[in-house]
Scaffold this motif. Sequence first.
Motif, PDB file in Angstrom:
ATOM      1  N   VAL A 274       0.821  -1.222   0.000  1.00 52.19           N
ATOM      2  CA  VAL A 274       0.000   0.000   0.000  1.00 52.19           C
ATOM      3  C   VAL A 274       0.853   1.269   0.000  1.00 52.19           C
ATOM      4  CG1 VAL A 274      -1.644   1.356   1.347  1.00 52.19           C
ATOM      5  CG2 VAL A 274      -2.050  -1.082   0.994  1.00 52.19           C
ATOM      6  N   PRO A 275       1.898   1.408   0.850  1.00 52.48           N
ATOM      7  CA  PRO A 275       2.692   2.654   0.852  1.00 52.48           C
ATOM      8  C   PRO A 275       3.317   2.990  -0.500  1.00 52.48           C
ATOM      9  CG  PRO A 275       3.116   1.424   2.849  1.00 52.48           C
ATOM     10  CD  PRO A 275       2.308   0.525   1.972  1.00 52.48           C
ATOM     11  N   PRO A 276       4.050   2.063  -1.173  1.00 48.39           N
ATOM     12  CA  PRO A 276       4.593   2.436  -2.488  1.00 48.39           C
ATOM     13  C   PRO A 276       3.512   2.693  -3.519  1.00 48.39           C
ATOM     14  CG  PRO A 276       4.965   0.101  -2.046  1.00 48.39           C
ATOM     15  CD  PRO A 276       4.494   0.704  -0.776  1.00 48.39           C
ATOM     16  N   GLY A 277       2.403   1.951  -3.440  1.00 49.07           N
ATOM     17  CA  GLY A 277       1.300   2.202  -4.376  1.00 49.07           C
ATOM     18  C   GLY A 277       0.713   3.587  -4.201  1.00 49.07           C
ATOM     19  N   ILE A 278       0.530   3.998  -2.964  1.00 55.29           N
ATOM     20  CA  ILE A 278      -0.005   5.334  -2.694  1.00 55.29           C
ATOM     21  C   ILE A 278       0.958   6.410  -3.175  1.00 55.29           C
ATOM     22  CG2 ILE A 278      -0.565   6.962  -0.830  1.00 55.29           C
ATOM     23  CD1 ILE A 278      -1.799   4.653   0.703  1.00 55.29           C
ATOM     24  N   MET A 279       2.256   6.207  -2.967  1.00 55.47           N
ATOM     25  CA  MET A 279       3.235   7.203  -3.394  1.00 55.47           C
ATOM     26  C   MET A 279       3.227   7.369  -4.913  1.00 55.47           C
ATOM     27  SD  MET A 279       4.448   8.575  -0.787  1.00 55.47           S
ATOM     28  CE  MET A 279       5.557   9.595  -1.741  1.00 55.47           C
ATOM     29  N   ILE A 280       3.142   6.259  -5.641  1.00 56.53           N
ATOM     30  CA  ILE A 280       3.093   6.358  -7.105  1.00 56.53           C
ATOM     31  C   ILE A 280       1.862   7.130  -7.542  1.00 56.53           C
ATOM     32  CG2 ILE A 280       2.838   5.029  -9.234  1.00 56.53           C
ATOM     33  CD1 ILE A 280       4.491   2.814  -7.926  1.00 56.53           C
ATOM     34  N   VAL A 281       0.715   6.817  -6.953  1.00 58.74           N
ATOM     35  CA  VAL A 281      -0.533   7.500  -7.323  1.00 58.74           C
ATOM     36  C   VAL A 281      -0.447   8.989  -7.016  1.00 58.74           C
ATOM     37  CG1 VAL A 281      -2.982   7.696  -6.775  1.00 58.74           C
ATOM     38  CG2 VAL A 281      -1.963   5.441  -7.076  1.00 58.74           C
ATOM     39  N   LEU A 282       0.027   9.340  -5.821  1.00 60.16           N
ATOM     40  CA  LEU A 282       0.075  10.754  -5.420  1.00 60.16           C
ATOM     41  C   LEU A 282       1.054  11.553  -6.284  1.00 60.16           C
ATOM     42  CD1 LEU A 282      -0.022  10.508  -1.510  1.00 60.16           C
ATOM     43  CD2 LEU A 282      -1.881  11.137  -3.067  1.00 60.16           C
ATOM     44  N   VAL A 283       2.233  10.980  -6.556  1.00 60.16           N
ATOM     45  CA  VAL A 283       3.230  11.704  -7.352  1.00 60.16           C
ATOM     46  C   VAL A 283       2.739  11.902  -8.783  1.00 60.16           C
ATOM     47  CG1 VAL A 283       5.518  11.505  -8.383  1.00 60.16           C
ATOM     48  CG2 VAL A 283       5.220  11.066  -5.959  1.00 60.16           C
ATOM     49  N   VAL A 284       2.169  10.855  -9.377  1.00 62.15           N
ATOM     50  CA  VAL A 284       1.676  10.976 -10.751  1.00 62.15           C
ATOM     51  C   VAL A 284       0.520  11.969 -10.825  1.00 62.15           C
ATOM     52  CG1 VAL A 284       0.525   9.732 -12.620  1.00 62.15           C
ATOM     53  CG2 VAL A 284       2.463   8.697 -11.448  1.00 62.15           C
ATOM     54  N   LEU A 285      -0.387  11.941  -9.865  1.00 63.52           N
ATOM     55  CA  LEU A 285      -1.482  12.905  -9.842  1.00 63.52           C
ATOM     56  C   LEU A 285      -0.961  14.335  -9.689  1.00 63.52           C
ATOM     57  CD1 LEU A 285      -4.289  11.237  -7.660  1.00 63.52           C
ATOM     58  CD2 LEU A 285      -4.402  11.850 -10.078  1.00 63.52           C
ATOM     59  N   ALA A 286       0.006  14.517  -8.783  1.00 68.77           N
ATOM     60  CA  ALA A 286       0.555  15.859  -8.561  1.00 68.77           C
ATOM     61  C   ALA A 286       1.212  16.395  -9.830  1.00 68.77           C
ATOM     62  CB  ALA A 286       1.569  15.819  -7.416  1.00 68.77           C
ATOM     63  N   ILE A 287       1.976  15.558 -10.522  1.00 71.72           N
ATOM     64  CA  ILE A 287       2.651  16.000 -11.750  1.00 71.72           C
ATOM     65  C   ILE A 287       1.632  16.312 -12.841  1.00 71.72           C
ATOM     66  CG2 ILE A 287       4.237  15.300 -13.581  1.00 71.72           C
ATOM     67  CD1 ILE A 287       5.747  13.673 -11.495  1.00 71.72           C
ATOM     68  N   ASN A 288       0.587  15.490 -12.948  1.00 74.42           N
ATOM     69  CA  ASN A 288      -0.450  15.763 -13.944  1.00 74.42           C
ATOM     70  C   ASN A 288      -1.203  17.054 -13.634  1.00 74.42           C
ATOM     71  OD1 ASN A 288       0.006  13.552 -15.615  1.00 74.42           O
ATOM     72  ND2 ASN A 288      -1.313  12.211 -14.421  1.00 74.42           N
ATOM     73  N   PHE A 289      -1.449  17.319 -12.358  1.00 74.03           N
ATOM     74  CA  PHE A 289      -2.088  18.588 -11.978  1.00 74.03           C
ATOM     75  C   PHE A 289      -1.195  19.776 -12.351  1.00 74.03           C
ATOM     76  CE2 PHE A 289      -4.540  16.269  -8.409  1.00 74.03           C
ATOM     77  CZ  PHE A 289      -5.580  15.999  -9.285  1.00 74.03           C
ATOM     78  N   ILE A 290       0.114  19.616 -12.133  1.00 72.96           N
ATOM     79  CA  ILE A 290       1.049  20.683 -12.509  1.00 72.96           C
ATOM     80  C   ILE A 290       1.010  20.901 -14.020  1.00 72.96           C
ATOM     81  CG2 ILE A 290       3.492  21.336 -12.605  1.00 72.96           C
ATOM     82  CD1 ILE A 290       3.864  19.818  -9.976  1.00 72.96           C
ATOM     83  N   GLY A 291       0.966  19.806 -14.775  1.00 72.58           N
ATOM     84  CA  GLY A 291       0.872  19.927 -16.231  1.00 72.58           C
ATOM     85  C   GLY A 291      -0.392  20.635 -16.668  1.00 72.58           C
ATOM     86  N   ASP A 292      -1.517  20.297 -16.034  1.00 72.86           N
ATOM     87  CA  ASP A 292      -2.777  20.981 -16.354  1.00 72.86           C
ATOM     88  C   ASP A 292      -2.680  22.475 -16.042  1.00 72.86           C
ATOM     89  OD1 ASP A 292      -4.014  18.696 -17.246  1.00 72.86           O
ATOM     90  OD2 ASP A 292      -4.867  18.200 -15.282  1.00 72.86           O
ATOM     91  N   GLY A 293      -2.078  22.787 -14.897  1.00 74.21           N
ATOM     92  CA  GLY A 293      -1.937  24.191 -14.523  1.00 74.21           C
ATOM     93  C   GLY A 293      -1.045  24.957 -15.477  1.00 74.21           C
ATOM     94  N   LEU A 294       0.061  24.357 -15.898  1.00 74.28           N
ATOM     95  CA  LEU A 294       0.954  25.002 -16.864  1.00 74.28           C
ATOM     96  C   LEU A 294       0.264  25.201 -18.207  1.00 74.28           C
ATOM     97  CD1 LEU A 294       4.393  23.251 -16.214  1.00 74.28           C
ATOM     98  CD2 LEU A 294       3.803  25.641 -15.755  1.00 74.28           C
ATOM     99  N   ARG A 295      -0.494  24.195 -18.640  1.00 72.28           N
ATOM    100  CA  ARG A 295      -1.187  24.301 -19.919  1.00 72.28           C
ATOM    101  C   ARG A 295      -2.194  25.447 -19.906  1.00 72.28           C
ATOM    102  NH1 ARG A 295      -4.303  19.087 -21.093  1.00 72.28           N
ATOM    103  NH2 ARG A 295      -5.521  19.936 -19.356  1.00 72.28           N
ATOM    104  N   ASP A 296      -2.933  25.594 -18.805  1.00 74.69           N
ATOM    105  CA  ASP A 296      -3.904  26.680 -18.710  1.00 74.69           C
ATOM    106  C   ASP A 296      -3.214  28.031 -18.550  1.00 74.69           C
ATOM    107  OD1 ASP A 296      -5.852  24.757 -18.884  1.00 74.69           O
ATOM    108  OD2 ASP A 296      -6.234  24.680 -16.723  1.00 74.69           O
ATOM    109  N   ALA A 297      -2.139  28.054 -17.743  1.00 75.35           N
ATOM    110  CA  ALA A 297      -1.469  29.326 -17.467  1.00 75.35           C
ATOM    111  C   ALA A 297      -0.716  29.852 -18.669  1.00 75.35           C
ATOM    112  CB  ALA A 297      -0.515  29.166 -16.275  1.00 75.35           C
ATOM    113  N   MET A 298      -0.190  28.976 -19.519  1.00 78.16           N
ATOM    114  CA  MET A 298       0.630  29.387 -20.657  1.00 78.16           C
ATOM    115  C   MET A 298      -0.150  29.415 -21.962  1.00 78.16           C
ATOM    116  SD  MET A 298       4.124  27.297 -19.652  1.00 78.16           S
ATOM    117  CE  MET A 298       5.267  28.364 -20.525  1.00 78.16           C
ATOM    118  N   ASP A 299      -1.474  29.339 -21.852  1.00 75.34           N
ATOM    119  CA  ASP A 299      -2.318  29.431 -23.049  1.00 75.34           C
ATOM    120  C   ASP A 299      -2.174  30.834 -23.661  1.00 75.34           C
ATOM    121  OD1 ASP A 299      -4.173  29.281 -25.016  1.00 75.34           O
ATOM    122  OD2 ASP A 299      -5.901  28.956 -23.715  1.00 75.34           O
ATOM    123  N   PRO A 300      -1.711  30.958 -24.884  1.00 71.83           N
ATOM    124  CA  PRO A 300      -1.510  32.288 -25.498  1.00 71.83           C
ATOM    125  C   PRO A 300      -2.802  33.119 -25.556  1.00 71.83           C
ATOM    126  CG  PRO A 300      -0.468  30.591 -26.825  1.00 71.83           C
ATOM    127  CD  PRO A 300      -1.295  29.883 -25.799  1.00 71.83           C
TER     128      PRO A 300
END
Length: 304
Positions: A274-300
Amino acid sequence: MPLLETNIKKEIETPIAYSEIAGEETPFQLIVKRFMKHRLAFVGSLFMIFIILVAIFAPAITPKNPYQVYEEFSAPPSAEHWLGTDQVGRDIFTRLVYASRVSMLVGLGAVLIYSVIGTILGAISGYFGGWVDILLMRLTDVFMSFPGLMLILVVVSILGPSLLNIIWILGLLGWPSVARLVRGSVLSLKHVDFVKSGVVLGLSTPRILFQHILPNAIAPILVQATFGIAASIIVEASLSFLGMGVQPPTASWGNMLTDAQSLTVLTSQPWLWVPPGIMIVLVVLAINFIGDGLRDAMDPKALK
């Protein structure tokens, strides 16, 4: 004459007033402001900063050695072992902390390699066009036609599983998507007036490409790289789970999940997976959220 003077005065003052208004916030400040308003992206950024700090200061966070074997085998969480011990007797919390280094190295290293390769090839293809464009794009199509994970498994089986090999393999096989993205951006930018002016002034091709065109195409590259980090972490975890990635005793979230292949572990010893599984899920979700935020913020369109 008074009317003429008034019109001239308006024409002179209007640009100055506009520049003053526009000068209140630079494009970079607008991007940061819009990114901060994206709550999930902001929280994801804080979480990733925390994970990076954990990876850097792992020895200060836990005094235990990730390779040390204790007498308790598959012991449940306790005061001495916060997340229990694995089937060999190693402290799971310590291995979880040190495993963050592997995930960060794989994600950042692989993305850095294939972003550089894809950016260079995509820029050359889009700028020169003609037979150069056809050759590079057909090469890109060939790489993209193979099933990604299957190709990675074949290459890993030939070169051997190790952390360095995983980084290089993911880096050398992940460039086609970046190349196509950069090519599209360069194709739309090379006909812009400032590029034509650079050609007329006799600027060298590398200078036009890398100092004038690519800086204006950096936004989609950053967004693509952000999502690529998450994808690389998932691929490394998948390979390690299958025994083709980072090899024990080196700690990896993927090879820590290998214990979950047993039905007994899945049902009666959840602290092993459970601990490594949770870490993978949280890190991947956090990075995807950052990507979504960058995509919206850098929209010309949003910056106009």
